[in-house]
Design a protein around this motif. Structure first.
Motif, short mmCIF file in Angstrom:
data_model
loop_
_atom_site.label_atom_id
_atom_site.label_comp_id
_atom_site.label_asym_id
_atom_site.label_seq_id
_atom_site.Cartn_x
_atom_site.Cartn_y
_atom_site.Cartn_z
N ASP A 482 0.82 -1.21 0.00
CA ASP A 482 0.00 0.00 0.00
C ASP A 482 0.85 1.27 0.00
OD1 ASP A 482 -2.22 -1.58 -0.01
OD2 ASP A 482 -2.64 -1.39 2.12
N ARG A 483 2.01 1.21 0.63
CA ARG A 483 2.87 2.39 0.71
C ARG A 483 3.80 2.52 -0.49
NH1 ARG A 483 6.82 1.25 5.06
NH2 ARG A 483 7.92 0.25 3.32
N ASP A 484 4.30 1.39 -1.00
CA ASP A 484 5.40 1.43 -1.97
C ASP A 484 5.00 1.20 -3.41
OD1 ASP A 484 7.28 1.95 0.04
OD2 ASP A 484 7.43 -0.18 0.53
N VAL A 485 3.79 0.69 -3.65
CA VAL A 485 3.36 0.45 -5.03
C VAL A 485 2.81 1.70 -5.72
CG1 VAL A 485 1.55 -0.71 -6.36
CG2 VAL A 485 3.11 -2.06 -4.96
N PRO A 486 2.11 2.57 -5.01
CA PRO A 486 1.61 3.77 -5.71
C PRO A 486 2.73 4.61 -6.32
CG PRO A 486 0.47 3.49 -3.63
CD PRO A 486 1.59 2.49 -3.64
N TRP A 487 2.40 5.23 -7.44
CA TRP A 487 3.36 6.08 -8.18
C TRP A 487 3.72 7.31 -7.34
CZ3 TRP A 487 5.54 5.26 -12.95
CH2 TRP A 487 6.20 6.34 -13.55
N ARG A 488 5.01 7.63 -7.32
CA ARG A 488 5.49 8.82 -6.62
C ARG A 488 5.86 9.88 -7.64
NH1 ARG A 488 9.48 5.48 -2.44
NH2 ARG A 488 7.79 4.35 -1.37
#
Length: 514
Positions: A482-488
């Motif tokens: 949930d924290r690391d997969v979304p695009w930054r």
């Protein structure tokens, strides 16, 4: 869901594990790692089944006491599992005192329920699969699995009233279709139940290797009754109440399709009799053949997974099996396919993408991390990543590892096309395109960062290397979906790009034979 308990079948130790055994363990490990990636407290158990008559015979053949032999084989099995980077939390052995306590407690509960009685068994027994057979089970007079004539035995045994649980099992399966997966295996079990059951022996009086039966120590507990209880043992039953309350019932038993009768009929009937909650899902996977032929010592095609790891690396074997083989169906193993899949997917698609973007970044902007510029993004890879990660999660939740990896590789290949479309080498020639150049490079690197998270359950070592290479520097156990997969849209505090060697050096032709 705040916790998840999964198990594999425990293995006979009359021979070393083969590639088919490894397939089951790798798949279960992938599930365990994925659940941890989702932030779920995951407990993963594997182990060895040591009270088989075959084990005792193999030990005697080698001039060893069965316990000494089992100790040696446990070391061999665990050494192979370590080579394959399996992350199990508990390695249970059926010769443990804790397991004997669990077996005795389950037997006492079933006996107290009135579901155990003494009778004479006359019939067929296949030593190879440790299974009582009926004439209708045979193919040309032989065990259909091991293709050998079963022994005809007559001995006094204790029996479990399995017939009492036909209707309760049918009702449970109807109410909980997820209890047996995939559907084809559920249909097989329902058909077996509808055709009727027979009570089953739970003891042997003609052998001494095993756990003495509480009702009569001159008998030992039948190996399958003994072995199935390992899932309770690992969960702390009956002595560790805190652990047992935390992790039981099991969320998932991963087994081969050849042992569904034991796991989907006898095991839940035992639990119902003992007043213990049933596992939530039993998943029966397919078999692995080798270059189109069934695994067979006589054919000399039994593949040692340890040898394959030494040759290609653990992550390559893990990726190949989970990408090439659908978990619910039979699949084939071949070194030629490994080499082809490695060079195509890993070396060409992923490894080459990393090398290209790292090389261009270093050449065009130096050692610092590319900084995306407001208004210069096009959202192409961001949108592709959002679509891929959603389909990846759906596939992983269904244990469709091949589809999950196919989705990830859509993102990898889209990123490769994106490099060609945006042509950073041309942008670098135009000073007024500096912002666009850095944004394109950043976008590709960000896509690779997301890929490093998605492949972590399958290729943990390479995922960590990729994460470090693209400046994220995360270890697999630190990653969270949930924290690391979304695009930054931007990144701060990152390490510099570090590509010190090819992630997947190409395998030269000529390595395609076993």
């Amino acid at each position: 869901m705040d916790r998840y308990y999964l198990t594999t079948a425990i293995d006979y130790v009359n021979s070393r594990p083969h590639i088919g055994t490894a397939f089951e363990k790798i798949a279960a490990d992938c599930i365990a790692r994925y659940k941890r990636l989702r932030g779920i407290d995951t407990f993963f158990s594997m182990g060895n089944d040591e009270h088989s008559l075959n084990v005792e015979r193999e030990a005697r053949k080698r001039g060893l006491d069965p316990v000494d032999y089992c100790d040696r084989m446990a070391d061999e099995f665990e050494s192979i599992w370590r080579l394959l980077d399996l992350s199990y939390d508990r390695f249970v052995r059926t010769t443990e005192d804790a397991h004997a306590d669990a077996v005795r407690e389950v037997f006492r509960r079933i006996e107290k329920k009135g579901d155990v009685y003494r009778d004479l068994y006359r019939g067929l027994y296949c030593v190879s699969c440790e299974n009582f057979l009926q004439e209708k089970d045979l193919v040309d007079g032989k065990c259909p699995v091991h293709l050998r004539e079963p022994d005809r035995i007559e001995e006094e045994n204790f029996f479990f009233r399995l017939t009492r649980y036909r209707e309760p099992l049918l009702e449970h399966i109807a109410a909980h279709p997820e209890f047996i997966l995939p559907e084809i295996r559920r249909n097989e079990i329902v058909s077996l139940l509808e055709s009727g059951l027979m009570d089953v022996s739970v003891s042997r009086s003609s052998q001494g290797w095993g756990i003495p039966l509480p009702a009569d120590p001159s008998h030992v507990v039948y190996v399958w009754f003994d072995a199935l209880i390992n899932y309770l043992t690992s969960a702390g039953f009956p002595g560790d109440e805190k652990k047992y309350e935390r992790y039981w019932p099991a969320d998932l038993h991963v087994i081969g399709k050849d042992i569904t009768r034991f796991h989907c009929i006898i095991w839940p009937a035992m639990l119902l009799s003992a007043g213990i909650e049933l596992p939530r899902t039993i998943y029966a996977h397919g078999f692995i053949s080798v270059e189109g032929k069934k695994l067979s010592k006589s054919l000399g095609n039994v593949v040692d997974p340890g040898v394959m790891v030494e040759r290609f690396g653990a992550d390559t074997i893990r990726y190949y099996l989970l990408r090439e083989v659908s978990f619910e169906r039979d699949g084939d193993f071949s070194v030629g396919q490994i080499v082809g899949r490695y060079n195509s997917d890993l070396a060409n698609d992923l490894g080459n993408l990393l090398n290209r973007v790292a090389g261009m970044s270093r050449k065009y902007i130096g050692d610092r991390f590319p900084v995306p510029r407001t208004g210069e993004g096009d959202g192409v890879l961001r949108d592709a990543a959002a679509d891929v990660t959603a389909r990846y999660a759906e596939a992983m939740d269904r244990f469709e590892f091949h589809n999950a990896l196919a989705a990830v590789w859509e993102l990898v290949r889209r990123a490769n096309r994106y490099v060609e479309e945006c042509a950073p080498w041309n942008l670098a020639k135009e000073p007024d395109q500096a912002g666009r150049l850095e944004t394109v490079l950043y976008s590709v690197i960000e896509a690779l960062r997301i890929v490093s998270v998605l492949v972590a359950p399958v290729m943990p070592t390479k995922a960590e290397e990729l994460s470090l290479a693209v400046g994220a520097g995360q270890k697999p156990h630190e990653m969270r979906y949930d924290r690391d997969v979304p695009w930054r849209e931007s990144r701060t505090g990152d390490l510099p790009l570090r590509v010190e060697r090819p992630l997947f050096p190409r395998i030269e032709e000529g390595a395609e034979s076993l």
